[in-house]
Design a protein around this motif. Structure first.
Motif, PDB file in Angstrom:
ATOM      1  N   ASN A   1       0.800  -1.216   0.000  1.00  0.00           N
ATOM      2  CA  ASN A   1       0.000   0.000   0.000  1.00  0.00           C
ATOM      3  C   ASN A   1       0.840   1.277   0.000  1.00  0.00           C
ATOM      4  N   ALA A   2       2.087   1.212   0.435  1.00  0.00           N
ATOM      5  CA  ALA A   2       2.899   2.425   0.581  1.00  0.00           C
ATOM      6  C   ALA A   2       2.946   3.209  -0.732  1.00  0.00           C
ATOM      7  N   GLY A   3       2.708   4.502  -0.632  1.00  0.00           N
ATOM      8  CA  GLY A   3       2.735   5.340  -1.825  1.00  0.00           C
ATOM      9  C   GLY A   3       2.887   6.805  -1.468  1.00  0.00           C
ATOM     10  N   TRP A   4       3.284   7.581  -2.454  1.00  0.00           N
ATOM     11  CA  TRP A   4       3.466   9.015  -2.270  1.00  0.00           C
ATOM     12  C   TRP A   4       3.329   9.697  -3.620  1.00  0.00           C
ATOM     13  N   ASP A   5       2.849  10.941  -3.606  1.00  0.00           N
ATOM     14  CA  ASP A   5       2.656  11.664  -4.857  1.00  0.00           C
ATOM     15  C   ASP A   5       3.015  13.137  -4.671  1.00  0.00           C
ATOM     16  N   HIS A   6       3.365  13.758  -5.773  1.00  0.00           N
ATOM     17  CA  HIS A   6       3.596  15.201  -5.813  1.00  0.00           C
ATOM     18  C   HIS A   6       3.074  15.685  -7.152  1.00  0.00           C
ATOM     19  N   VAL A   7       2.043  16.518  -7.110  1.00  0.00           N
ATOM     20  CA  VAL A   7       1.364  16.941  -8.336  1.00  0.00           C
ATOM     21  C   VAL A   7       2.107  18.109  -8.970  1.00  0.00           C
TER      22      VAL A   7
ATOM     23  N   THR B   1      -7.790  11.488   2.047  1.00  0.00           N
ATOM     24  CA  THR B   1      -6.665  11.085   2.899  1.00  0.00           C
ATOM     25  C   THR B   1      -5.814  12.303   3.257  1.00  0.00           C
ATOM     26  N   PRO B   2      -4.946  12.169   4.266  1.00  0.00           N
ATOM     27  CA  PRO B   2      -4.012  13.262   4.578  1.00  0.00           C
ATOM     28  C   PRO B   2      -3.114  13.625   3.400  1.00  0.00           C
ATOM     29  N   LEU B   3      -2.721  12.627   2.591  1.00  0.00           N
ATOM     30  CA  LEU B   3      -1.887  12.921   1.429  1.00  0.00           C
ATOM     31  C   LEU B   3      -2.626  13.808   0.445  1.00  0.00           C
ATOM     32  N   LEU B   4      -3.906  13.526   0.211  1.00  0.00           N
ATOM     33  CA  LEU B   4      -4.673  14.359  -0.714  1.00  0.00           C
ATOM     34  C   LEU B   4      -4.779  15.789  -0.183  1.00  0.00           C
ATOM     35  N   GLU B   5      -4.978  15.941   1.112  1.00  0.00           N
ATOM     36  CA  GLU B   5      -5.044  17.284   1.686  1.00  0.00           C
ATOM     37  C   GLU B   5      -3.718  18.019   1.503  1.00  0.00           C
ATOM     38  N   GLU B   6      -2.618  17.280   1.629  1.00  0.00           N
ATOM     39  CA  GLU B   6      -1.300  17.882   1.410  1.00  0.00           C
ATOM     40  C   GLU B   6      -1.150  18.324  -0.041  1.00  0.00           C
ATOM     41  N   ILE B   7      -1.573  17.475  -0.974  1.00  0.00           N
ATOM     42  CA  ILE B   7      -1.486  17.795  -2.393  1.00  0.00           C
ATOM     43  C   ILE B   7      -2.315  19.033  -2.723  1.00  0.00           C
ATOM     44  N   LYS B   8      -3.480  19.152  -2.098  1.00  0.00           N
ATOM     45  CA  LYS B   8      -4.410  20.243  -2.408  1.00  0.00           C
ATOM     46  C   LYS B   8      -3.952  21.595  -1.854  1.00  0.00           C
ATOM     47  N   GLN B   9      -2.837  21.610  -1.146  1.00  0.00           N
ATOM     48  CA  GLN B   9      -2.281  22.904  -0.721  1.00  0.00           C
ATOM     49  C   GLN B   9      -1.838  23.723  -1.922  1.00  0.00           C
ATOM     50  N   ASP B  10      -1.526  23.014  -3.024  1.00  0.00           N
ATOM     51  CA  ASP B  10      -1.204  23.699  -4.279  1.00  0.00           C
ATOM     52  C   ASP B  10      -2.505  24.097  -4.962  1.00  0.00           C
TER      53      ASP B  10
ATOM     54  N   ALA C   1      -5.495  21.663  -6.311  1.00  0.00           N
ATOM     55  CA  ALA C   1      -6.815  21.708  -5.688  1.00  0.00           C
ATOM     56  C   ALA C   1      -7.901  21.862  -6.739  1.00  0.00           C
ATOM     57  N   ALA C   2      -7.655  22.728  -7.732  1.00  0.00           N
ATOM     58  CA  ALA C   2      -8.635  22.925  -8.807  1.00  0.00           C
ATOM     59  C   ALA C   2      -8.819  21.653  -9.620  1.00  0.00           C
ATOM     60  N   THR C   3      -7.711  20.946  -9.878  1.00  0.00           N
ATOM     61  CA  THR C   3      -7.791  19.685 -10.614  1.00  0.00           C
ATOM     62  C   THR C   3      -8.613  18.663  -9.850  1.00  0.00           C
ATOM     63  N   MET C   4      -8.362  18.532  -8.556  1.00  0.00           N
ATOM     64  CA  MET C   4      -9.096  17.569  -7.747  1.00  0.00           C
ATOM     65  C   MET C   4     -10.582  17.916  -7.678  1.00  0.00           C
ATOM     66  N   ASP C   5     -10.900  19.188  -7.566  1.00  0.00           N
ATOM     67  CA  ASP C   5     -12.307  19.603  -7.551  1.00  0.00           C
ATOM     68  C   ASP C   5     -12.996  19.238  -8.863  1.00  0.00           C
TER      69      ASP C   5
END
Length: 258
Positions: A95-101, A195-204, A208-212
């Protein structure tokens, strides 16, 4: 060992033993809770030692180990200790994973290396270390958590999507190699998940607009919850060995197989 159940009943894992990588938070923590609730003893392997231990303190029959999934030596030590304490291994959840948009043209090789290190090498390392133990056990289950980004591509996630696409192909290949040993290998592909990772990603702001926009394009107009991904993982963990090499999207219908 695992026990079989009717598909109409909740999955029961009896006295099964499991390793969950990246299991300290988000989707991983939900998977740990669901496997433990189904009767499994679970080793959480995560780089965040404090979060992993907090989860182990909360959930019965769970213990925490610290390792870097992308480092084979580090994982070898953790898997060895996990299997000793579990007295064998039945289930591996990668399951381990990480992303940077970020758009690919704006990225640099160090970011690619980090994404590959966690998202792809982590799957290779844990699987490589688990397979001899599963063969010795007489069978088992491997469930890889990839992403719908690996199935259909995703803007500003090119390397992440490549890693997840690699995980999907790896799942099918290892399923072919290990079926004769009674090992089933399957893959769950979450869509965007709360998830917390998604919240971290959405700081950009752009991310955030892409996710919305993705949420608006999803038929049920919402993010997945980690518990929903955990249900899919547990389904594969408890499924018959003849269910292997399969890819299951949990995306609210955002992507649909033809």
């Amino acid at each position: 060992m695992m026990t079989n159940t009717s598909p109409l009943n909740p999955p029961a894992l009896g006295n099964a033993t499991a390793i969950v990588t990246g299991g300290a938070k988000g989707i991983g923590a939900a998977i740990v809770r669901r496997l433990a609730a189904s009767g499994a003893a679970v080793a959480v392997i995560d780089l965040d030692a404090a979060a992993a231990q907090a989860l182990a303190d909360e959930v019965p029959n769970v213990f925490a180990l610290t390792a870097d999934v992308g480092d084979h030596a580090s994982m070898n030590e953790a898997v060895e200790e996990a299997c000793t304490r579990l007295n064998g291994l039945d289930i591996l959840v990668n399951n381990a994973g990480w992303d940077h948009v970020k758009r690919f043209a704006d990225t640099e090789p160090p970011l690619w290396d980090k994404l590959i290190h966690i998202n792809l090498k982590g799957v290779f390392n844990a699987t490589h270390l688990a397979l001899p133990r599963l063969v010795a056990r007489g069978g088992g289950r491997i469930v890889n958590v990839a992403s719908d980004a690996g199935r259909v591509g995703s803007s500003s996630e090119a390397v992440y999507a490549a890693c997840k696409g690699g995980t999907i192909a790896f799942t099918k290949s290892i399923a072919r190699e290990t079926a004769r040993h009674g090992i089933a290998v399957n893959c769950v592909c979450p869509g965007p998940t709360d998830t917390p990772l998604l919240e971290e990603i959405k700081q950009d702001e752009r991310a955030a607009a892409t996710m919305d926009a993705i949420v608006r394009a999803t038929p049920d107009r919402r993010l997945a919850q980690p518990e929903e991904i955990a249900e899919a993982v547990t389904f594969f963990a408890a499924s018959p060995a003849h269910v292997t090499g399969q890819i299951l999207s949990v995306s609210g219908g955002l992507t649909m197989a033809g």
